[in-house]
Design a protein around this motif. Sequence first.
Motif: not given
Lengths: 380, 289
Positions: B249-264
């Motif tokens: 998924r799209n990722m901006k931070c890679a540390i679970g803080l930016c919200g972009h890569c949420q998959f459910g």
Amino acid sequence: MHDADSIVVERQDFAGLFEILRSLGYAVVGPTVKDQAIVYDQLSQVDDLPIGWTDEQEAGHYRLRRRNDAALFGYAVGPHSWKKFLHPPRLRLFQAERSEDGAMVFKQEPVEAPKYAFLGVRSCEAHAIAIQDRVFLEGAVADPTYRERRIGALLIAVNCGFPSSTCFCHSMKTGPGISQNTKVDIELTELLDDEGHRFVFQARSQKGQTIVDRLPARRTTRGDLDAAEALVAEATETMTRELNAEGVRDLLYANLEHPRWDEVADRCLTCANCTMVCPTCFCTTVEDVTDITGDHAERWRRWDSCFTLDFSHMPGGSSRQTSKSRYRQWLTHKLATWHDQFGTSGCVGCGRCISWCPVGIDLTEEIQVMGQSTQGVPSS
Amino acid sequence: MFMKIGSDLRPSSIQPDPMCPDVHHVMSISQETSDIYTLKLQPTERREAVRFAPGQFNMLYAFGVGECAISISGDPTVNNVTEHTIRRVGLVTGTLGSVRAGDSIGVRGPFGTPWPMDQARGRDVLLIAGGIGMAPLRPVIMDVLANRENYKELTILSGSRDPEGILFADELLTWKKQPGVDSKVTVDHADSRWNGNVGVVTTLVNRTVKDPKDTIAFVCGPEIMMRYAVTELQKNGLGKDQIYLSLERNMKCAIGLCGHCQFGSEFICRDGPVFRYDRIEFWLNQREL
């Protein structure tokens, strides 16, 4: 709620709070009237507060109205929340320089953490801060800016006496009164009745105690405490909207293809207002910039919204192409997946997303409709 | 069990500022196919050995242009050298593709959950890749070959659009010659010069699984291909707990803080990218997630 340890500060002595906070090095931020709304900004004196103002709110509607008294905290909540101070809308992450031989140097950004005193935190907002604490501090990696600002911040919470029609904090168990286990430093209640204009103060932390101890005050009477309790009880009574917080997670998981999503999508403009005003929405994106030479680069972080097409950008196209899928992402995150991710709801019932939606979409209504026509039990 | 950032197996530590990259030196850049290249990188400031586990990824930064999440495609048994096999799909991957040996780029990581090599021990290992999906599986192959006695049969199924697009084509032939290793390649389209399989990679599964109870499958490719792969694996007797997928998924931070890569309910950067199938089954079957 207050107990016998609380004290009473008269209105004319309230300015003393500003002096104490300043002497302790705090930058006081709180409600003030700007651009026909009550917003949060730096305050220098009591007169900066929204004296005698209240807010009238409905789905897609927000207006300031004059009160017939001079209350300092006689409104619900405006478009701002404290996240703009703890989780700044724009933040430089680093600077980078490139020399002629192609070598690169990164300059780490120092964390800028003003010592804030938040004056006028509502119970729902204290809960929103606690939710963002889980997001930014309790994961595997903490956000350095949030951490520093949060550690330094002083929360002066005010019991809510005038919820707006879009509020539903009683459903979310986040207000309107400040409960014993809500993390704040000082709890106060504004009383304006025949006994006069006064504030019941109570320290809720060691940090809060040192401030409360310095205020010119008298002991509370039974009458003060009863009046404070009545204020919150009446506030609870006036709330009309509600949301079934208990069952909403399972309801959403069972209805990811409910026809109602298409119906909401017809109204939703995907403008992202709801995510900007939400006190718990935390998503960010990054922007890369260079100067005209091309050898100085910066990376900035700014608030982002799951309502934009770009948010889910992938090489093969965005994974959430339709407004239906983006509204569904937002609402299911807020009310359902947030529980799985952070062990709490992502909604505090402040009603901002309802008031500031330009077409007046009301999540409590959407959930109610889905509940009445649920499509089954969750398959997970 | 999934490892989280910070667990023992997570090989190198996060820098003080998790969003500020480290400078890495480009040792080489090599063209794999018309639109895929491999960068070999080395950290310029050596603080501690940079190690990774197969399946993890780094955030690669192109000066002034941006950052993107790229899985590590190199040898996990070699320290301080990271390889990334990248397809040119946008501005950042295009810019990174024009670097030359000796240039610098920014790197953050490694991040994410690895392929569960401990679960693969003593079992047949089946790898199914679609296109660039071979990249995060290459470290698995290298790990298996370096510790051959730990695993039973290794089977590599690889699909690509056309014969020219077959990633690591030469290596696939070399690996196939190793004892206990088989590899099969298929392409979507080919002309008369191609003598191999034609069709989607999932059609190869049927002829492959020998001992379903003692097989573990690692799958990486387009989401639609992974859904079909899961169906085929299940038809061939693999349980949901024997199938692992690597998602994107799209990722901006890679540390679970930016919200972009949420998959459910999952954050792909933090809870993934490698998931056991039963953990994400519900979400994988939702549209437009």
